[in-house]
Every structure is written in C-alpha cells, then in structure tokens.
Design a protein around this motif. Structure first.
Motif, short mmCIF file in Angstrom:
data_model
loop_
_atom_site.label_atom_id
_atom_site.label_comp_id
_atom_site.label_asym_id
_atom_site.label_seq_id
_atom_site.Cartn_x
_atom_site.Cartn_y
_atom_site.Cartn_z
N MET A 1 0.82 -1.21 0.00
CA MET A 1 0.00 0.00 0.00
C MET A 1 0.86 1.26 0.00
O MET A 1 0.49 2.28 -0.59
CB MET A 1 -0.99 -0.01 1.17
N GLN A 2 2.04 1.19 0.61
CA GLN A 2 2.98 2.32 0.53
C GLN A 2 3.40 2.53 -0.92
O GLN A 2 3.45 3.66 -1.40
CB GLN A 2 4.22 2.07 1.40
N ARG B 1 1.72 1.65 -3.60
CA ARG B 1 0.56 2.09 -4.37
C ARG B 1 0.21 3.55 -4.11
O ARG B 1 -0.42 4.19 -4.95
CB ARG B 1 -0.65 1.21 -4.05
N ASN B 2 0.60 4.08 -2.97
CA ASN B 2 0.29 5.48 -2.65
C ASN B 2 1.37 6.44 -3.13
O ASN B 2 1.27 7.64 -2.94
CB ASN B 2 0.04 5.64 -1.15
N CYS C 1 2.67 5.33 -8.99
CA CYS C 1 1.98 4.11 -8.56
C CYS C 1 2.26 2.94 -9.50
O CYS C 1 1.92 2.99 -10.69
CB CYS C 1 0.48 4.40 -8.50
N LYS D 1 -8.66 2.29 -8.67
CA LYS D 1 -7.54 2.14 -7.74
C LYS D 1 -7.94 1.37 -6.48
O LYS D 1 -7.24 0.42 -6.10
CB LYS D 1 -6.90 3.47 -7.39
N ASP E 1 -6.22 -2.12 -5.48
CA ASP E 1 -5.58 -2.25 -4.16
C ASP E 1 -6.14 -3.46 -3.41
O ASP E 1 -5.40 -4.21 -2.77
CB ASP E 1 -5.77 -0.98 -3.33
#
Length: 127
Positions: free
Chosen positions: A9-10, A12-13, A17, A109, A113
C-alpha cells in the motif's frame, strides 16, 4: 496489518503508482534477494492483464512470487487461482474484473488495491 500488505500500500500510494503485478513483486524484492527496480521490470508487462485485459496482474504477480518462494505444486497454484475466482464471481481477467467493479459503482484504484491485498494474503497463507 501484514507487513507485506503495508509495504504494497505504501508503493501504491506513491506518485508513480506501480501496476498490480509490479507492486506485488516489489513488495517481496528484498526477501527474494532482488532490487525493487529489478522486480518492477519483471512485473511491468503483467499489469492490466498482461496489457491486454487478460489475467489480472495481482494474480500473475502473486504466481511469480510464489514460484520465486519455491512454491510450484500444481495443486497449490490451482487452488490459488480457484480462490481468487471464487472471490470474484468466477473472474480473474482484468477486463472483466474492472468492468464488474465499474458497473457496481466502484473506482479502479481501490479495486486494484483490494486485489493486491487479497493476493498477498493468499501468498502468506501458502508459505
């Protein structure tokens, strides 16, 4: 939260991305003795369903990580794919998953995710 999901998730943020396959592979880079850039390069053509709407990048990325972890038993690989399909009305193709998500009013998104998180949970289950 699982450390692998947290790492994913880090990634993806980040402003740049990575796609689903890249994300899963980059998440396991250090553990597998490769750099994040190497793993990103290996996964780049698997995002967006191999850039053609085919098998979801979260699925292909997870299968590559499972293989790199030494997990190649056809029963486990098949079970992984069956579980992903069962969780998504029989679908694992990116195009179908995104279409169903959009029809349900979802955004891309958060959907992707979720696919990444689910695939990582299964990777950890099979270790």
């Amino acid at each position: 939260m699982d450390k692998h999901i947290e790492k994913a998730m880090q990634l993806r943020n980040n402003a740049r991305c990575p796609n689903c396959a890249e994300t899963i592979m980059m998440t396991y880079a250090e553990e597998l003795g490769l750099s994040e850039s190497q793993m990103k390069a290996l996964g780049t053509n698997f995002g967006g369903g191999m850039k053609s709407g085919s098998t979801c990048g979260a699925v292909t990325g997870a299968l590559m990580v499972l293989g790199a972890l030494g997990i190649s038993d056809p029963h486990i690989v098949g079970e992984f794919q069956r579980k992903m399909k069962e969780n998504h009305n029989g679908m694992i193709n990116c195009f179908d998953l995104l279409r169903a998500n959009a029809q349900a009013g979802g955004q891309k998104k958060p959907h992707c995710d979720g696919m990444i998180k689910e695939a990582i949970e299964l990777i950890e289950e099979y270790r």
